[in-house]
Design a protein around this motif. Structure first.
Motif, short mmCIF file in Angstrom:
data_model
loop_
_atom_site.label_atom_id
_atom_site.label_comp_id
_atom_site.label_asym_id
_atom_site.label_seq_id
_atom_site.Cartn_x
_atom_site.Cartn_y
_atom_site.Cartn_z
N GLN A 102 0.71 -1.19 -0.10
CA GLN A 102 0.11 -0.01 -0.04
C GLN A 102 0.86 1.32 0.09
O GLN A 102 0.69 2.10 -0.72
N SER A 103 2.06 1.31 0.81
CA SER A 103 2.80 2.39 0.97
C SER A 103 3.64 2.62 -0.54
O SER A 103 3.65 3.71 -0.69
N THR A 104 3.93 1.54 -0.98
CA THR A 104 4.58 1.58 -2.46
C THR A 104 3.55 2.01 -3.53
O THR A 104 4.30 2.83 -4.36
N ILE A 105 2.61 1.49 -3.39
CA ILE A 105 1.40 2.12 -4.47
C ILE A 105 1.20 3.62 -4.29
O ILE A 105 1.31 4.59 -5.38
N LYS A 106 0.89 4.07 -3.01
CA LYS A 106 0.88 5.59 -2.75
C LYS A 106 2.18 6.20 -3.12
O LYS A 106 2.02 7.38 -3.97
N ASP A 107 3.55 5.90 -2.92
CA ASP A 107 4.50 6.56 -3.34
C ASP A 107 4.68 6.81 -4.89
O ASP A 107 4.88 7.60 -5.38
N LYS A 108 4.42 5.70 -5.40
CA LYS A 108 4.33 5.61 -6.91
C LYS A 108 3.35 6.38 -7.49
O LYS A 108 3.92 7.25 -8.39
N VAL A 109 2.04 6.44 -7.14
CA VAL A 109 1.17 7.34 -7.45
C VAL A 109 1.41 8.83 -7.19
O VAL A 109 1.24 9.82 -8.21
N ASP A 110 1.93 9.05 -5.99
CA ASP A 110 2.20 10.48 -5.65
C ASP A 110 3.20 11.29 -6.74
O ASP A 110 3.30 11.97 -6.90
N TYR A 111 4.49 10.15 -6.77
CA TYR A 111 5.54 10.69 -7.40
C TYR A 111 5.07 10.61 -9.04
O TYR A 111 5.62 11.85 -9.59
N TYR A 112 4.51 10.05 -9.68
CA TYR A 112 4.16 10.06 -11.16
C TYR A 112 3.28 11.32 -11.36
O TYR A 112 3.66 11.87 -12.23
N PHE A 113 2.34 11.61 -10.30
CA PHE A 113 1.65 12.60 -10.51
C PHE A 113 2.39 14.01 -10.34
O PHE A 113 1.74 14.79 -11.28
N ARG A 114 3.15 14.06 -9.58
CA ARG A 114 3.80 15.24 -9.38
C ARG A 114 4.98 15.54 -10.70
O ARG A 114 4.98 16.54 -11.42
N ALA A 115 5.47 14.35 -11.23
CA ALA A 115 6.48 14.43 -12.39
C ALA A 115 5.61 14.71 -13.62
O ALA A 115 5.99 15.60 -14.50
N MET A 116 4.17 14.18 -13.88
CA MET A 116 3.56 14.31 -15.01
C MET A 116 3.03 15.89 -14.96
O MET A 116 3.10 16.68 -15.98
#
Length: 225
Positions: free
Chosen positions: A186-200
């Motif tokens: 769950q933590s990994t998914i959250k970090d992945k989503v947060d990071y990709y959203f900021r990057a995009m």
């Protein structure tokens, strides 16, 4: 906008390890681009946050249903999550097909066009993207190492080494270990989503800023002619 331009940037911000975008990367990338497009004409920070949260929730649920993570979230339904994700996307954004790289290309072009047409310069400097990438990649590595290590056989062996010998004790030990791995997932998914959203969001703003500045220069030159 040339395809090689933004794909090179996307690969750079996604750790630069792949020549094409796979399914696991595709959903948070597309969600981030779609959120950036929809936030363009939002009239308040509250509205922008609401839009981003809606997209993040849909992407997160879809990520939980992927084979890599679904084991830890038994109630996740891939097809249902996919439909709900498509439902929050703006008109013209699609998740149909398997050429994820082309779908990202089309989505990014639409988002940049919308942001540039609004004439709004981005406030996202991208300053934290590098550190965000480091944190995200570390968390991914830790999760993948844990999942690779804690196989059912290893967990049972570990349980017995700690003095748990009955089937019920071993079952409980396995459940607890699986729950800990689920928390990491769950933590990994959250970090992945947060990071990709900021990057995009940063990349959409970067390309749109260039087009806005270019249009302003051309208009200025036309006035002087």
């Amino acid at each position: 906008m040339q395809k090689t331009d933004f794909l090179a940037d996307i690969n750079y911000h996604l750790l630069g390890t792949k020549e094409s975008i796979d399914e696991e990367e595709f959903y948070p990338i597309l969600g981030g681009i779609a959120a950036a497009a929809q936030k363009t004409n939002a009239t308040s920070s509250f509205k922008r946050n609401e839009i981003e949260s809606r997209h993040k929730d849909a992407v997160t649920e879809l990520m939980r249903s992927l084979p890599k993570y679904q084991h830890f979230f038994e109630n996740s339904d891939y097809e249902q999550a996919k439909k709900e994700f498509q439902a929050v996307l703006p008109q013209g954004f699609s998740i149909e097909g398997e050429n994820y790289t082309d779908l990202v290309k089309q989505a990014l072009e639409k988002a940049v066009e919308a942001r540039a047409a609004a004439g709004k310069f981005s406030r996202n400097s991208g300053i934290n993207i590098e550190s965000d990438r480091g944190n995200y990649s570390n968390n991914i590595s830790e999760f993948e190492m844990a999942v690779a290590k804690f196989t059912p056989e290893f967990i049972e062996s570990l349980a017995r080494s700690k003095g748990f010998t009955s089937d019920e004790q071993i079952k409980l030990f396995k459940a607890r270990t699986n729950a800990l791995c689920g928390e990491m997932a769950q933590s990994t998914i959250k970090d992945k989503v947060d990071y990709y959203f900021r990057a995009m969001d940063y990349l959409v703003g970067f390309y749109a800023d260039y087009q806005i500045a270019q249009a302003m220069t051309e208009a200025d030159e036309a006035e002087r002619a």
